[in-house]
Write a protein that holds these residues in place. Structure first.
Motif, PDB file in Angstrom:
ATOM      1  N   ALA A  16     -29.539 -19.771  34.366  1.00  0.00           N
ATOM      2  CA  ALA A  16     -28.567 -19.213  33.838  1.00  0.00           C
ATOM      3  C   ALA A  16     -28.734 -19.140  32.332  1.00  0.00           C
ATOM      4  CB  ALA A  16     -27.337 -20.163  33.939  1.00  0.00           C
ATOM      5  N   GLY A  17     -28.312 -17.881  31.825  1.00  0.00           N
ATOM      6  CA  GLY A  17     -28.421 -17.662  30.408  1.00  0.00           C
ATOM      7  C   GLY A  17     -26.982 -16.845  30.251  1.00  0.00           C
ATOM      8  N   LEU A  18     -26.826 -16.883  28.951  1.00  0.00           N
ATOM      9  CA  LEU A  18     -25.543 -15.971  28.284  1.00  0.00           C
ATOM     10  C   LEU A  18     -26.085 -15.022  27.277  1.00  0.00           C
ATOM     11  CD1 LEU A  18     -23.099 -18.916  28.546  1.00  0.00           C
ATOM     12  CD2 LEU A  18     -22.791 -16.673  29.687  1.00  0.00           C
ATOM     13  N   LEU A  19     -25.469 -13.751  27.317  1.00  0.00           N
ATOM     14  CA  LEU A  19     -25.522 -12.761  26.339  1.00  0.00           C
ATOM     15  C   LEU A  19     -23.992 -13.005  25.494  1.00  0.00           C
ATOM     16  CD1 LEU A  19     -27.021  -9.839  28.060  1.00  0.00           C
ATOM     17  CD2 LEU A  19     -27.979 -10.923  26.265  1.00  0.00           C
ATOM     18  N   LEU A  20     -24.046 -13.555  24.628  1.00  0.00           N
ATOM     19  CA  LEU A  20     -22.695 -13.532  23.676  1.00  0.00           C
ATOM     20  C   LEU A  20     -22.878 -12.562  22.854  1.00  0.00           C
ATOM     21  CD1 LEU A  20     -23.453 -17.363  22.802  1.00  0.00           C
ATOM     22  CD2 LEU A  20     -22.297 -16.346  24.639  1.00  0.00           C
ATOM     23  N   CYS A  21     -21.736 -11.682  22.786  1.00  0.00           N
ATOM     24  CA  CYS A  21     -21.574 -10.555  22.005  1.00  0.00           C
ATOM     25  C   CYS A  21     -20.355 -10.803  21.122  1.00  0.00           C
ATOM     26  CB  CYS A  21     -21.215  -9.313  22.876  1.00  0.00           C
ATOM     27  SG  CYS A  21     -22.802  -9.081  24.072  1.00  0.00           S
ATOM     28  N   TYR A  22     -20.406 -10.600  19.736  1.00  0.00           N
ATOM     29  CA  TYR A  22     -19.453 -10.663  18.846  1.00  0.00           C
ATOM     30  C   TYR A  22     -19.627  -9.497  17.597  1.00  0.00           C
ATOM     31  CZ  TYR A  22     -22.521 -13.954  16.679  1.00  0.00           C
ATOM     32  OH  TYR A  22     -23.556 -14.423  16.118  1.00  0.00           O
ATOM     33  N   ASN A  23     -18.858  -9.147  17.001  1.00  0.00           N
ATOM     34  CA  ASN A  23     -18.963  -8.061  15.782  1.00  0.00           C
ATOM     35  C   ASN A  23     -20.117  -7.154  16.196  1.00  0.00           C
ATOM     36  OD1 ASN A  23     -17.033  -9.729  14.601  1.00  0.00           O
ATOM     37  ND2 ASN A  23     -18.355 -10.686  13.155  1.00  0.00           N
ATOM     38  N   TYR A  24     -21.007  -7.219  15.385  1.00  0.00           N
ATOM     39  CA  TYR A  24     -22.198  -6.176  15.846  1.00  0.00           C
ATOM     40  C   TYR A  24     -23.375  -6.830  16.222  1.00  0.00           C
ATOM     41  CZ  TYR A  24     -20.175  -3.075  12.099  1.00  0.00           C
ATOM     42  OH  TYR A  24     -19.337  -2.124  11.653  1.00  0.00           O
ATOM     43  N   VAL A  25     -23.021  -8.079  16.552  1.00  0.00           N
ATOM     44  CA  VAL A  25     -24.225  -8.927  17.109  1.00  0.00           C
ATOM     45  C   VAL A  25     -24.137  -9.266  18.567  1.00  0.00           C
ATOM     46  CG1 VAL A  25     -25.283 -11.230  16.936  1.00  0.00           C
ATOM     47  CG2 VAL A  25     -24.447 -10.116  14.895  1.00  0.00           C
ATOM     48  N   CYS A  26     -25.327  -9.253  19.267  1.00  0.00           N
ATOM     49  CA  CYS A  26     -25.504  -9.515  20.933  1.00  0.00           C
ATOM     50  C   CYS A  26     -26.680 -10.634  20.786  1.00  0.00           C
ATOM     51  CB  CYS A  26     -25.816  -8.575  21.565  1.00  0.00           C
ATOM     52  SG  CYS A  26     -25.923  -8.898  23.336  1.00  0.00           S
ATOM     53  N   GLN A  27     -26.471 -11.830  21.232  1.00  0.00           N
ATOM     54  CA  GLN A  27     -27.325 -13.152  21.137  1.00  0.00           C
ATOM     55  C   GLN A  27     -27.377 -13.595  22.625  1.00  0.00           C
ATOM     56  OE1 GLN A  27     -26.363 -15.893  18.374  1.00  0.00           O
ATOM     57  NE2 GLN A  27     -28.280 -16.957  18.213  1.00  0.00           N
ATOM     58  N   TYR A  53     -37.043 -18.807  24.133  1.00  0.00           N
ATOM     59  CA  TYR A  53     -36.356 -17.618  24.828  1.00  0.00           C
ATOM     60  C   TYR A  53     -35.186 -16.916  24.436  1.00  0.00           C
ATOM     61  CZ  TYR A  53     -39.478 -19.365  28.650  1.00  0.00           C
ATOM     62  OH  TYR A  53     -40.448 -19.749  29.416  1.00  0.00           O
ATOM     63  N   ASP A  54     -34.576 -17.766  23.300  1.00  0.00           N
ATOM     64  CA  ASP A  54     -33.359 -16.982  22.666  1.00  0.00           C
ATOM     65  C   ASP A  54     -33.779 -15.726  21.699  1.00  0.00           C
ATOM     66  OD1 ASP A  54     -32.093 -19.135  24.018  1.00  0.00           O
ATOM     67  OD2 ASP A  54     -31.817 -20.492  22.210  1.00  0.00           O
ATOM     68  N   PHE A  55     -32.955 -14.833  21.428  1.00  0.00           N
ATOM     69  CA  PHE A  55     -33.234 -13.804  20.958  1.00  0.00           C
ATOM     70  C   PHE A  55     -31.830 -13.116  20.603  1.00  0.00           C
ATOM     71  CE2 PHE A  55     -33.212 -12.153  25.218  1.00  0.00           C
ATOM     72  CZ  PHE A  55     -32.516 -10.796  25.191  1.00  0.00           C
ATOM     73  N   HIS A  56     -31.639 -12.272  19.597  1.00  0.00           N
ATOM     74  CA  HIS A  56     -30.565 -11.559  19.207  1.00  0.00           C
ATOM     75  C   HIS A  56     -30.993 -10.273  18.567  1.00  0.00           C
ATOM     76  CE1 HIS A  56     -31.468 -13.059  15.109  1.00  0.00           C
ATOM     77  NE2 HIS A  56     -30.842 -11.751  14.773  1.00  0.00           N
ATOM     78  N   PHE A  57     -29.910  -9.073  18.611  1.00  0.00           N
ATOM     79  CA  PHE A  57     -30.038  -7.919  18.156  1.00  0.00           C
ATOM     80  C   PHE A  57     -28.767  -7.486  17.618  1.00  0.00           C
ATOM     81  CE2 PHE A  57     -29.666  -7.542  22.612  1.00  0.00           C
ATOM     82  CZ  PHE A  57     -28.540  -6.578  22.702  1.00  0.00           C
ATOM     83  N   SER A  58     -28.570  -6.402  16.976  1.00  0.00           N
ATOM     84  CA  SER A  58     -27.352  -5.818  16.365  1.00  0.00           C
ATOM     85  C   SER A  58     -27.206  -4.440  16.947  1.00  0.00           C
ATOM     86  CB  SER A  58     -27.520  -6.049  14.994  1.00  0.00           C
ATOM     87  OG  SER A  58     -27.564  -7.218  14.379  1.00  0.00           O
ATOM     88  N   TRP A  59     -25.936  -3.974  17.188  1.00  0.00           N
ATOM     89  CA  TRP A  59     -25.523  -2.749  17.464  1.00  0.00           C
ATOM     90  C   TRP A  59     -25.347  -1.907  16.263  1.00  0.00           C
ATOM     91  CZ3 TRP A  59     -25.993  -2.199  22.525  1.00  0.00           C
ATOM     92  CH2 TRP A  59     -25.686  -3.397  23.250  1.00  0.00           C
ATOM     93  N   GLU A  99     -23.755   3.173  23.394  1.00  0.00           N
ATOM     94  CA  GLU A  99     -25.149   2.699  22.850  1.00  0.00           C
ATOM     95  C   GLU A  99     -25.950   1.901  23.903  1.00  0.00           C
ATOM     96  OE1 GLU A  99     -26.760   0.085  19.010  1.00  0.00           O
ATOM     97  OE2 GLU A  99     -24.752   1.049  18.872  1.00  0.00           O
ATOM     98  N   ILE A 100     -26.923   2.495  24.210  1.00  0.00           N
ATOM     99  CA  ILE A 100     -27.705   1.992  25.274  1.00  0.00           C
ATOM    100  C   ILE A 100     -29.006   1.304  24.721  1.00  0.00           C
ATOM    101  CG2 ILE A 100     -29.112   2.507  27.359  1.00  0.00           C
ATOM    102  CD1 ILE A 100     -27.293   5.211  27.242  1.00  0.00           C
ATOM    103  N   ARG A 101     -29.258   0.150  24.975  1.00  0.00           N
ATOM    104  CA  ARG A 101     -30.628  -0.789  24.753  1.00  0.00           C
ATOM    105  C   ARG A 101     -31.143  -1.201  25.696  1.00  0.00           C
ATOM    106  NH1 ARG A 101     -30.800  -1.741  19.070  1.00  0.00           N
ATOM    107  NH2 ARG A 101     -28.832  -0.656  17.751  1.00  0.00           N
TER     108      ARG A 101
END
Length: 984
Positions: A697-708, A727-733, A756-758
């Motif tokens: 299991a893993g989680l994509l946590l999305c808040y403000n401009y961030v997806c972690q 394995y953790d990473f993050h990026f910004s919308w 927005e497609i990533r």
């Protein structure tokens, strides 16, 4: 049979979308050791090896990859903001220092360029750590200040407040800062290796290549004469022939590429190490190794090459027997993941597709390498030096009376200028724009900007392209979920069942206000949260009973007919969530203020679709649900997501978001664990998406401009191990989304006016589509959204000509004026429903419930002779084994294993006649035209591989009808086609 089909289809649909997040598609890290002829170890290194084998079975099974979508990641048309949106336009630039006394620059522009009449603020923050880009919506009634923009970029404290820069020369300096992100042109090495050669000295000493190697070079690009060459030279000598007389060059999707070919570089009989050749190829980040010999012969290893600079090797082998190429990729361990992933097996029989795949893979690989510590630290030092130097040049003029820095108030509205100096300001802006346009033209002529992409963008069918589902939908949408191929929609007029091409059917009247719903076809259930406040409840219905009411047209249910469908203890609920994989047990967590109520329903074969239809429609499924326990939280949750544990016994968890944090709650014990704390003043929670990487299991946590992304490790009887992981990473919308949808390999962010497609694995941007007044409607299966389209009432001839080629519901770029959406005259704004098929996004053959709850619609097709054929229904009439047989045959055709290829369409044959090259009489050289190649390959690949059945298959006919160009609510738009430069 019906029960088996529905159960497998739904689980397969969700599994493909959420359960296939895996890095294995992008290779695994191995320790590679090279030795000499005597067996002595020479060098060793750790490389990620991509060989196209991801542990899949040789036999086709539903969900297996049968194609990969090839995209340039972080394309310049979406990342070079200053060149695209700012340069040559009126915009504002600011200078300041943060709390650590580090200088920064801020650029802001109000633009509706390429945005389908949607004005937006584009903002770039230049700091020593890199650039940050965000997009903010424009509101004529709400003022926007510099402080609010910097606050959105998490910059709230300053040592010196920002001041505006007036001088037009600042555009040249900021363009230099943007160019530090990387070159738009590329140089790749090409090394020829004979069979049995195991050292770099042997490979670099080959004077000539074989016939198959020459054909490979001809496939890559054109042979050009270096002396007098005026295009991109990639470090080669174009005056004195000191680096050879000829080379291979091409243009691919606007990027100029020069290949450093080992057999074309100067050869020296006295120098066995061939230093001149190694000087170029050894300093290339990416190198192609073309190796002769059979598969059984000793294979190339990156450790054979002595180079500390080359990070990526692409091993190419040619098979004469079936005229195919095999590809293998080696990436140094520190290089981030990049796509596209190799197909399995990585064999290409279509040479044009192979060329496109290789060039996209190499370009993405070089961009990814620039993010490694070796290159990113150098780039950061260079950027820091440039910013500090520019800051020191500008700040001495700060205290002068007539300086280039404006002392405008820190909270002034951005678009306005000082009224007292209106004429002076207009003259300054005119000079500012003139210099910017001249700089933009000079940059384009020099080749430091990607070429026009308009000729290729409209021919390539992208997986995210949408289909028109329902035209002129007048109701306000609250929520929805897919039901077969229909859409169950909660609106202000009640609950409607909508299907493509059919009138809507009312299921419940408007007294029943559904705020959240789930249609579970495998369990024959409809779950809905109704009303609001203290009156809100959770209701459960049998789908078969609802469908019976629709078919018999006995009644339209109201709120008062649903008393028996209320779940106990759920009064006052404001949110609920269900588990993704509910094959054995359905779990529902209901939030009532700060309390969580856990309810389960055991899976019962009696409740399958076929057996439940035999039950009385009055029988309520409420009794089948059982209350388990109640869990208390410190605050009411804003977001809830259920996370399935590996055993499903006592390790299931609930992810909740409230205040400034994401927590994990154990379902069995109620214990809470801190997953992530948000270090910002304001938090806008968007989503917590459960993904399962290789079963974990893993989680994509999305808040403000961030997806972690955070991986969750079960530990000590179900307690999660919360700690930083590799394995953790993050990026910004680029813009704050209100909803995020994961459809591996993509993740889509929905804002009020854009999609927005990533890519999930690395967060790299692949496309941004601007859609006016966008509203996501449903996304558990196919993605449905609502958008506004302007239908022109003009009688102009050009408008008539355009309307004949495209429906009024689907505007193209040529119809887009430069006026705000609200100010268009003579136009009627229509709100339509569109669909993005999930099967297009995940790139797989998915068995899905195609039978609609509504009556089947009839499609009349026309044969080649013009006679209408027999009507076909819009439902699946093939058995499951027939579907698998067709899918298996299609996969073999895509891999080139059948003797007879699928006949090409007439359009594809015509496109193939387009000449591959065009000569330029001014330069005396032959240049490759990438548009011809891409147009040809896109039509070939579309005609050869996109259909899963023959032309007589009803689903194929329906798909062809839906995927016509007239059904797209947005188009790919060129980077520079809107720019008109006038230097008079």
């Amino acid at each position: 049979l019906m029960k088996c089909f529905y159960s497998s289809s739904v689980s397969e649909d969700l599994g493909c979308r959420r359960g296939e997040f895996s890095r294995k598609h992008y290779g695994s890290v191995e320790l590679l050791i090279s030795s000499d002829a005597d067996g002595a170890i020479q060098r060793a290194g750790r490389f990620r090896v991509e060989n196209g084998s991801s542990g899949e079975n040789t036999d086709y099974t539903p969900g297996t990859w049968h194609r990969t979508d090839v995209h340039l990641e972080n394309p310049e048309c979406h990342t070079r903001w200053y060149f695209k949106y700012f340069l040559g336009k009126v915009h504002q630039n600011y200078i300041g220092t943060d709390a650590e006394k580090n200088p920064f620059f801020l650029s802001v522009v109000l633009s509706d360029q390429n945005n389908q009449r949607v004005p937006q603020y584009h903002s770039i923050l230049w700091r020593k750590t890199g650039t940050q880009k965000i997009c903010l919506p424009y509101s004529p009634t709400k003022t926007l200040s510099v402080k609010s923009i910097l606050s959105a970029m998490s910059l709230d404290k300053f040592e010196k407040s920002p001041r505006e820069i007036f001088h037009p020369e600042i555009q040249k300096d900021l363009l230099v800062l943007e160019e530090q992100e990387g070159s738009v042109n590329f140089k790749f090495g090409v090394l020829y290796a004979k069979d049995g050669q195991l050292t770099d000295d042997e490979m670099f000493s080959n004077e000539t290549g074989s016939e198959s190697f020459q054909r490979f070079l001809h496939l890559l690009g054109d042979t050009i004469t270096l002396k007098g060459w005026t295009g991109y030279r990639g470090g080669l000598d174009t005056k004195n022939d000191t680096t050879g007389t000829c080379s291979i060059y091409t243009v691919f999707q606007g990027h100029e590429i020069m290949f450093h070919v080992s057999t074309m570089l100067p050869y020296s009989r006295e120098n066995k190490q061939q230093v001149e050749r190694k000087r170029h190829i050894g300093n290339d980040i990416v190198t192609i190794v073309f190796q002769e010999g059979e598969e059984s012969s000793p294979a190339f290893k990156p450790s054979m090459i002595r180079s500390h600079f080359t990070h990526i090797f692409a091993l190419v082998r040619y098979n004469k027997q079936n005229d195919s190429y095999r590809l293998k990729i080696f990436s140094e361990e520190s290089v981030p993941l990049f796509g596209p992933p190799l197909p399995s097996p990585p064999v290409f029989t279509n040479h044009q597709e192979f060329r496109d795949f290789v060039l996209v893979k190499l370009i993405n690989g070089e961009k990814a390498t620039l993010e490694t510590p070796t290159f990113s630290q150098k780039r950061q030092r260079t950027l820091d030096m440039l910013i500090r130097s520019l800051y020191q040049d500008l700040m001495p003029d700060l205290h002068k009376v007539n300086n280039m820095l404006n002392r405008r108030s820190f909270s002034d509205v951005l678009p306005e200028s000082p009224k007292s100096t209106r004429k002076k300001e207009e003259a300054r802006q005119a000079e500012f724009v003139r210099l910017g346009q001249a700089l933009k033209l000079k940059t384009t002529v020099k080749g430091d900007a990607t070429a026009n992409l308009a000729t290729t963008s409209f021919c390539k069918k992208e997986p995210w392209e949408s289909q028109s589902f329902c035209s002129n939908f007048p109701h306000e949408v609250v929520c929805a979920d897919s039901w077969g191929q229909s859409l169950l929609v909660s609106t202000d007029a009640g609950i409607l069942l909508v299907d493509d091409g059919q009138p809507s059917v009312q299921v419940f009247d408007k007294t029943l206000q559904i705020k959240q719903m789930h249609v579970l076809e495998a369990l024959d259930l409809l779950i809905a949260r109704t009303d609001k406040g203290k009156d809100s409840r959770l209701l459960v219905f049998r789908l078969s009973a609802v469908q019976k009411d629709i078919e018999t047209k006995q009644m339209i249910r109201s709120k008062y007919d649903c008393r028996e469908n209320k779940l106990e203890r759920t009064k006052g609920c404001h949110l609920y969530a269900i588990n993704t994989h509910h094959g054995s047990e359905l779990r529902i967590v209901v939030a009532i203020r700060n309390k969580l109520l856990l309810v389960t329903k055991k899976y019962n074969p009696r409740n399958s679709l076929t057996s439940s239809s035999l039950l009385s429609s009055s029988e309520s499924p409420v009794e089948e649900f059982q209350y388990i326990r109640e869990i208390c939280l410190s605050d009411p949750p804003v977001i809830m997501t259920l996370v399935d544990g590996p055993t499903g016994d006592s390790d299931n968890m609930i992810c909740v978001a409230y205040r400034h944090q994401f927590d994990l709650v154990n379902e069995s014990t109620g214990e809470s664990y801190r997953l992530h704390h948000v270090e910002t003043n304001k938090v806008n929670f968007v989503a917590a998406i459960d993904v399962y990487e290789d079963g974990e299991a893993g989680l994509l946590l999305c808040y403000n401009y961030v997806c972690q992304y955070r991986k969750v490790y079960p530990f000590n009887g179900g307690s999660p191990l919360i700690q930083p992981s590799a394995y953790d990473f993050h990026f910004s919308w680029n813009q704050v989304p209100y909803a995020v949808v994961c459809a591996f390999p993509y993740i889509l962010a929905f804002t009020t006016d854009s999609i927005e497609i990533r890519l999930v694995v690395n967060g790299n941007l692949v496309h941004t589509a601007v859609v006016p007044e966008l509203q996501l409607v449903a996304s558990r299966s196919d993605i449905y959204f609502k958008a506004t389209t302007a239908v022109s009432g003009s009688s102009d001839s050009s408008s008539k000509e355009m309307s004949s080629r495209s429906s009024p519901q689907t505007p193209t770029v040529y119809e887009i004026p430069e006026r705000p959406l609200s100010s268009l005259e003579g136009e009627v704004l229509c709100k339509n429903l569109y669909k993005i098929p999930l099967s297009n996004l995940v790139g797989r053959s998915i068995e899905r419930p195609l039978k609609s709850p509504l009556a089947p619609k009839v499609i009349t097709t026309t044969t080649s002779s013009g006679i209408a054929s027999l009507p076909v229904t819009h439902s699946l009439s093939l058995s499951r084994m027939e579907i698998k047989e067709i899918a298996s045959r299609t996969r073999k055709e895509l891999l080139g294993l059948l003797d007879e290829p699928i006949p090409k369409t007439e359009s594809a044959q015509k496109q193939k006649k387009v000449p591959r090259r065009q000569s330029d009489p001014k330069q005396g050289a032959v240049r490759s035209t990438s548009s011809d190649r891409i147009i040809s390959s896109s039509f070939e690949s579309y005609s050869e591989g996109c259909h899963l059945s023959t032309s007589s298959d009803p689903d194929t006919l329906a798909n062809r009808e839906e995927s016509s160009p007239s059904s797209y609510p947005f188009q790919l738009i060129s980077l520079y086609d809107e720019d008109i430069i006038d230097l008079k």
